[in-house]
Write an enzyme that holds these catalytic residues in place. Structure first.
Site, mmCIF file in Angstrom:
data_model
loop_
_atom_site.group_PDB
_atom_site.id
_atom_site.type_symbol
_atom_site.label_atom_id
_atom_site.label_comp_id
_atom_site.label_asym_id
_atom_site.label_seq_id
_atom_site.Cartn_x
_atom_site.Cartn_y
_atom_site.Cartn_z
ATOM 1 N N SER A 1 0.844 -1.194 0.000
ATOM 2 C CA SER A 1 0.000 0.000 0.000
ATOM 3 C C SER A 1 0.875 1.238 0.000
ATOM 4 C CB SER A 1 -0.909 0.010 1.233
ATOM 5 O OG SER A 1 -1.549 1.258 1.385
ATOM 6 N N TYR B 1 -2.289 -0.273 10.682
ATOM 7 C CA TYR B 1 -2.332 -0.623 9.263
ATOM 8 C C TYR B 1 -1.047 -0.204 8.560
ATOM 9 C CZ TYR B 1 -3.952 -0.673 4.401
ATOM 10 O OH TYR B 1 -4.079 -0.898 3.053
#
Length: 703
Positions: free
Chosen positions: A580, A593
């Protein structure tokens, strides 16, 4: 004339003819209906084997006059699955005229070149080598099938006598001859000399039957096969197959475990020049044969029907495995020598049988591997071909079983087998086949396969020819993805396994299932994901552990298992992590995250270092804001990220688009394109890289 007896019994073939349906069809339609009925049962004919025909009256598009047109299955088709456009159509009078051009058996191959000149109505479907076999029989409807029961009779040393004993005058017999013009004339001569016969058995090949109507022809074919089935059933009742059992079959789960262990080892040894896909079959027929006393005697004799050994090679490789000890490692240790010996024998076969104009020797590796107590493994350039090769060898097993029950089985002599396998017409057909796709022969394991990016990636890799295994913890999403992809590509190319990437045993099981279903793996796309958002002071330990568990530990477990498999195959490999933008650029209220994604990226760098010497490449794709089709962007995550930016959830996608430098939304297909690049040969010299697919974000620049 003596007519073959009628038969009954639950093991016999039923007549599936529906006259009410057939009455709604034209003559070519009834031919197609008949063909599909016959091809739907592998006891009648194998995949791609056999052919059907009808001589139909039609208007000549040039003259408007009625002419007789031969409709016959075209080259390369399958009677069970073909559609109307699968038939070649040829002027019957022009086919008859070819007899005047025929220069004899030594020149019969040249007659194939005349077939296009006989084409009716510019039909683009190429006529097959079997066209003369139908054209010169004086019957409206003709079936040529490869039933196991009839070939069992045809492949015995006394097949002529047995045919007479079973069928009397109703069915004749012709000695082995390669399909072609000469065999077509021989069938014509037989029909003229035996006007009351309903068909003929071709030695070591198959069955021809005929009739005045489509229904008559179909029902004659079914009845004649049933006579053979009943005859063999009576002779084999109570008798042990193949000389009785030498070794017992292992339990089903043990058989699969051994196949999963063996298949990557075999694949690595035969897949260096061209990657292969595997298929495992432990059906009762295969288990009976591989566990029998006669295995070592019958397997080297090879197959009989030409269609069989074109798919399976002339003979299989029997692996020296003792199910009583379960010592797979000794078998693996002996694989190099066993495969080398097979290659050497295949080279001897080629050199001793070749002609001056024979094509170059093809892949000398075995196609069929027989494992006592376990079953049969087949390898080919794609899954469908590997599966069909296995089906063909089961046909061959059934033939051997029947032949041995009524006499002694006889395979084709090596020279006859070679002349089929290396037939110049067969070589020309192979040369016309399309080139393999970029990822043909590759196997991809994709975690998070039920979600947007996972599904798009599977679709993209499959479109380049890869077999794909979808892994996901969401069973419903997984099944939907599998069904959709199977419909778009084929059921052969797609598998699914329910999988929690944080479960060590489940990950090992998933990779083992990949090995037994396809033979191994070449590509790992680690894509399983979750989402969470909270300020650090309200981030609970469970949230932190869940992110690290799935996005870091899960990626570690799947990669470790893939590395183990890649190293056993010794064919290299490609690993792609879907990380990501957040692994490089921090975001507010997402410490768990972002940290886990950063761990993914660094893990990939470490694995790139470790895998390089084995040809294993590891790269990363960094997407950003892929909302379309994404499971993680549903529910709370979308709301949490919208709250972090002080906006409504429905405004989020437009916010991300405007935030990007290129002012474009990022879609799952965009990520899939990046994966395809990093998994394929175009990036063969790239490892340890990060490819951002984020429409431009300066914070996540890697340099």
């Amino acid at each position: 004339m003596s007519e073959a007896p009628q038969t009954s019994g639950s093991h016999l073939l039923p007549s599936l003819w529906d006259e009410a349906h057939a009455a709604t069809l034209d003559e070519p339609g009834r031919l197609l209906y008949r063909s599909n009925l016959l091809g739907a049962d592998k006891r009648i004919t194998n995949y791609g084997g056999g052919n059907t025909s009808a001589k139909v009256t039609a208007k000549d598009p040039l003259t408007g006059r009625d002419v007789t047109v031969l409709w016959v299955k075209g080259s390369g088709g399958d009677v069970g699955t073909m559609q109307r456009d699968g038939f070649a159509t040829l002027y019957q009078d022009r086919l008859e005229a070819l007899k005047g051009l025929y220069r004899g058996a030594e020149h019969e191959d040249e007659m194939v070149g005349y077939l296009p000149h006989c084409t009716f109505a510019l039909n683009p479907r190429a006529a097959s080598i079997d066209t003369p076999l139908h054209a010169y029989l004086p019957y409206t409807h003709v079936d040529h099938m490869h039933p196991d029961a009839v070939i069992a009779i045809a492949a015995t040393a006394t097949s002529r006598e047995l045919t007479r004993e079973i069928y009397g005058d109703e069915i004749g017999w012709l000695p082995w001859r390669r399909p072609g013009f000469e065999l077509g004339l021989a069938l014509s001569d037989f029909a003229r000399e035996h006007p009351d016969a309903k068909g003929v058995v071709l030695e070591s090949h198959g069955l021809f039957t005929w009739g005045d109507t489509a229904r008559d022809c179909y029902e004659t074919t079914i009845r004649i096969i049933n006579v053979a089935i009943a005859f063999l059933a009576e002779r084999t009742a109570g008798a042990p197959a193949f000389g009785g059992r030498r070794v017992a079959a292992l339990a089903a789960n043990e058989r699969r475990a051994i196949a999963a262990r063996l298949m990557p080892e075999i694949r690595g040894r035969i897949g260096r020049e061209e990657r292969k896909i595997g298929h495992f079959d432990d059906c009762p027929a295969a288990l009976d044969f591989v566990g029998s006393n006669d295995l070592s005697r019958l397997a080297p004799l090879g197959t009989s029907c030409p269609d069989h050994f074109l798919r399976t090679k002339i003979r299989p490789l029997v692996l020296d495995f003792d199910p009583a000890t379960g010592d797979v490692e000794t078998v693996i240790a002996g694989l190099d020598a066993a495969i080398a010996a097979y290659r050497a024998d295949y080279g001897r076969y080629y050199e001793s049988c070749r002609h001056g104009d024979s094509p170059a020797m093809r892949d000398p590796n075995p196609v069929v591997y027989l494992v006592p107590g376990v079953g049969m493994i087949t390898f080919a350039r794609d899954k469908a071909t590997a599966r069909i090769a296995g089906e063909f060898y089961v046909n061959a097993i059934n033939v051997m079983r029947g032949a041995e029950a009524v006499g002694s089985y006889r395979g084709l002599p090596e020279q006859e087998a070679f002349d089929i396998e290396y037939w110049l017409l067969e070589e020309a057909k192979l040369q016309r086949m399309p080139k393999p796709k970029a990822l043909a022969g590759r196997i991809a394991f994709i975690t998070g396969g039920g979600g947007g990016i996972g599904r798009a990636t599977a679709e993209r890799l499959a479109s380049d020819g890869a077999c794909v295994v979808l892994a996901d913890i969401d069973a419903e999403a997984l099944e939907r993805a599998k069904a959709d992809l199977s419909k778009r590509f084929s059921t052969d190319m797609v598998r699914a396994v329910a999988l929690d990437v944080t479960d060590e045993a489940a990950v090992a099981h998933g990779m083992a299932e990949t090995a037994v279903e396809f033979g191994g793996a070449d590509i790992l796309v680690s894509n399983a994901g979750i989402s969470s958002s909270a300020p650090i002071e309200t981030t609970e330990l469970s949230m932190w552990n869940r992110n690290i568990g799935i996005l870091a530990t899960g990626y570690f477990l799947v990669s470790r298992e893939a590395f183990r498999l890649f190293r056993r195959q010794d064919l290299g490999g490609a690993v792609v992590f879907i990380a990501s933008k957040n692994g490089l650029a921090a975001s507010p209220n997402a410490a768990a995250y972002c940290t886990a994604k950063a761990a993914e990226i660094h893990l990939a760098r470490c694995l790139a270092l470790e895998g390089a010497e084995a040809g294993i490449r590891v790269n990363v794709v960094n997407p950003d804001a892929v909302l379309q089709g994404s499971k993680i962007w549903t529910g709370e995550w979308r709301e949490q990220r919208a709250a972090a930016y002080n906006m409504a959830p429905e405004e989020l996608e437009e916010h991300y688009r405007k935030r990007s430098m290129l002012k474009r939304s990022v879609l799952p297909a965009d990520v899939a394109e990046a994966v395809a690049f990093l998994a394929g040969e175009a990036s063969a010299k790239s490892t340890g890289n990060i490819l951002n697919v984020d429409a431009g974000n300066a914070q996540s620049f890697t340099r």
